[in-house]
Write a protein that holds these residues in place. Sequence first.
Motif, PDB file in Angstrom:
ATOM      1  N   LEU A  19      24.641  14.674  41.615  1.00 26.49           N
ATOM      2  CA  LEU A  19      23.889  14.420  42.850  1.00 26.49           C
ATOM      3  C   LEU A  19      24.141  15.567  43.831  1.00 26.49           C
ATOM      4  O   LEU A  19      24.850  15.401  44.821  1.00 26.49           O
ATOM      5  CB  LEU A  19      24.325  13.085  43.463  1.00 26.49           C
ATOM      6  CG  LEU A  19      24.000  11.848  42.619  1.00 26.49           C
ATOM      7  CD1 LEU A  19      24.901  10.694  42.965  1.00 26.49           C
ATOM      8  CD2 LEU A  19      22.537  11.456  42.805  1.00 26.49           C
TER       9      LEU A  19
ATOM     10  N   ASN B 284      18.502   9.308  35.437  1.00 24.05           N
ATOM     11  CA  ASN B 284      18.133   8.445  36.575  1.00 24.05           C
ATOM     12  C   ASN B 284      19.301   8.074  37.480  1.00 24.05           C
ATOM     13  O   ASN B 284      19.501   6.909  37.802  1.00 24.05           O
ATOM     14  CB  ASN B 284      17.514   7.138  36.075  1.00 24.05           C
ATOM     15  CG  ASN B 284      16.179   7.379  35.419  1.00 24.05           C
ATOM     16  OD1 ASN B 284      15.490   8.347  35.767  1.00 24.05           O
ATOM     17  ND2 ASN B 284      15.822   6.538  34.470  1.00 24.05           N
TER      18      ASN B 284
ATOM     19  N   LYS C  98      19.119  -0.788  51.852  1.00 27.95           N
ATOM     20  CA  LYS C  98      19.081  -0.056  50.583  1.00 27.95           C
ATOM     21  C   LYS C  98      20.232  -0.507  49.666  1.00 27.95           C
ATOM     22  O   LYS C  98      20.032  -0.783  48.479  1.00 27.95           O
ATOM     23  CB  LYS C  98      19.196   1.448  50.877  1.00 27.95           C
ATOM     24  CG  LYS C  98      19.098   2.349  49.681  1.00 27.95           C
ATOM     25  CD  LYS C  98      17.654   2.615  49.326  1.00 27.95           C
ATOM     26  CE  LYS C  98      17.540   3.229  47.941  1.00 27.95           C
ATOM     27  NZ  LYS C  98      16.243   3.001  47.343  1.00 27.95           N
TER      28      LYS C  98
ATOM     29  N   ILE D 256      19.901  -2.266  46.082  1.00 34.03           N
ATOM     30  CA  ILE D 256      20.502  -1.703  44.858  1.00 34.03           C
ATOM     31  C   ILE D 256      21.334  -2.766  44.138  1.00 34.03           C
ATOM     32  O   ILE D 256      21.356  -2.846  42.921  1.00 34.03           O
ATOM     33  CB  ILE D 256      21.388  -0.474  45.211  1.00 34.03           C
ATOM     34  CG1 ILE D 256      20.496   0.726  45.542  1.00 34.03           C
ATOM     35  CG2 ILE D 256      22.358  -0.141  44.085  1.00 34.03           C
ATOM     36  CD1 ILE D 256      21.266   1.927  46.062  1.00 34.03           C
TER      37      ILE D 256
ATOM     38  N   ILE E 140      20.703   7.440  40.685  1.00 32.91           N
ATOM     39  CA  ILE E 140      20.353   7.338  42.098  1.00 32.91           C
ATOM     40  C   ILE E 140      21.641   7.142  42.896  1.00 32.91           C
ATOM     41  O   ILE E 140      22.545   6.439  42.457  1.00 32.91           O
ATOM     42  CB  ILE E 140      19.369   6.179  42.390  1.00 32.91           C
ATOM     43  CG1 ILE E 140      19.742   4.934  41.569  1.00 32.91           C
ATOM     44  CG2 ILE E 140      17.945   6.590  42.131  1.00 32.91           C
ATOM     45  CD1 ILE E 140      19.106   3.667  42.053  1.00 32.91           C
TER      46      ILE E 140
ATOM     47  N   HIS F 119      24.670  -0.180  37.521  1.00 35.47           N
ATOM     48  CA  HIS F 119      24.207   0.982  38.274  1.00 35.47           C
ATOM     49  C   HIS F 119      24.569   2.265  37.513  1.00 35.47           C
ATOM     50  O   HIS F 119      25.715   2.425  37.079  1.00 35.47           O
ATOM     51  CB  HIS F 119      24.847   0.995  39.669  1.00 35.47           C
ATOM     52  CG  HIS F 119      24.272   2.043  40.550  1.00 35.47           C
ATOM     53  ND1 HIS F 119      24.745   3.332  40.559  1.00 35.47           N
ATOM     54  CD2 HIS F 119      23.240   2.018  41.423  1.00 35.47           C
ATOM     55  CE1 HIS F 119      24.032   4.041  41.419  1.00 35.47           C
ATOM     56  NE2 HIS F 119      23.109   3.266  41.961  1.00 35.47           N
TER      57      HIS F 119
END
Lengths: 162, 252
Positions: free
Chosen positions: A126, A5, A52, A56, A7, A95
Amino acid sequence: MPAVNIIPIPDCHLTWVFGLLEFLEDRGGREDGYKIARDLQFKFGDLLKVMKAAEILGLVSTPAGDVVLEPLGRQWLASDMNHRKLILREQLKKHPLFSYLMRLLRAQEDRSLAKEVVLEHLAMLLPSEPPQRLFQTLVNWGRYAELFGYNKDEDRFYLDQE
Amino acid sequence: MPLLELRNVSKSFALPRGTLAVLEDISFSVEEGEFVAIVGPSGCGKSTLLRLINGIVSLSSGQVLYRGKQVDGINLETALVFQSFALLPWLSVKANVEMGLEARGISAEEREKRASIYIDKVGLDGFEEAYPRELSGGMKQRVGFARALAVEPQVLLMDEPFSALDALTAITLREELLDIWQAPDMSVKTIIMVTHIIEEAIELADRIIVLGSRPGRVVADLPVDLPRPRDRRSDAFNAWTDKVFSLIEERG
C-alpha cells in the motif's frame, strides 16, 4: 505471495466503530451520516473513516450517505464482550491485509517478525498509505481481536491466536 | 444500614487570607447496589466530595460512615477512576492494572490472576503488554476501569470518567460500564460518579444528587425513575434533563 485486492484499513479506533453501532441502535438502525457527525459534534472526515471501518467489518452498509446497521452489526450489539471479539476476529481474518499478514507470520519459524520488516511489506502493498500509521492501526485492531500481538520492547509483531 | 453515609460533611481549605469553604453541610447516604451520580457546576466541590469519600482528602467537620463505622484514612473498600486516566506511561497495561494491588499487599500470584480477570472483563485481552502511549483514550480509560475493578472494591468512585473522551468513545464506554455493573458475577455493585454532563447522569444513574456551588451543598436528591435501557431521545428523558438543568441554574 501474490498480493491481490489489498484495500487499506482506515486509521480509526475500534471504539469509534462500537460507538457508531450503539448510536445507530438508538436511532432505530439507520441514520444520515451528516446528521450523525452533527449530533455527536464529530468531524465529518473522522466520521467517514468510522463508517468505512464499520463497513469493512461488515457491521454496517452505507447506501447514499446513510449508515444502516447490518445483521452482523445487530448480532454484535446483542453479544457479550468475548463474542464481540470473536465476530471481529472472524471478519478480520477475511480482510486481505490481515490474511496476508497472517500467512506471512505463519511462514516464520517463531510466528513473529520485526516491526521494520512488517513496515516494508506495508509500504510495498500500500505505497500511498503512511506505513507507521497503518502499522499502529493494524496492531490496535489485531490486539483487540487477539489475532496479532506486538511487543514494543523487543519490536516484534507476532501471531496471537487463530 | 446504608452502605455509605455522609453526615454534615464540610470541607474548607486554608488560604493565606482566611479559609475557602468548598463543601458545606453535606448529608446523604448510599445504599448497596445503587448507582449515584453527583452533578453540579464547576467549582461546586464535587470532585473533592468524591475524594472525601475515598479518604484521600480529610474532612474539616462531619462524618463519613461506611457500614455504620467511621472511616479513618483511605477507605480500602473504595477505588477511584480518574478523568485523566492516571496511568504510568513506563508500565505496560498489565503492570498498570496490577499496580493498585501491590500497594494493598496482595501476593504476586493473586495480582496476576486478578489482572487477567479484569483485563478480560473490560475487553483489554490482547493489550496486556501494550504501553499507554500506544493506546487510544478509550483503551486508556478501560485500563483505568480494570485497575479500579481489580482491587475488588465495594464502591467504585468515578470522577468525570468520560469527560476526556470524544462522543463515540464515550458512548461505547458508558455502555460497557453499564454491562459491567449489571453483570451478575461482578463484585462491585455500588457506583458513585461525578459528572458535569447532565444527560450522562440521567442515562446511567439510579439517583442524582445536585450540588450548588461556592460552597457546595446538596440542593436536590432525585431518584431517577426512568426504565432501563434509557432512551436519550424520549420525552421523559428530555423532561428529566430540563428538571436537572433548572435546578443547577437556579441554585448554582
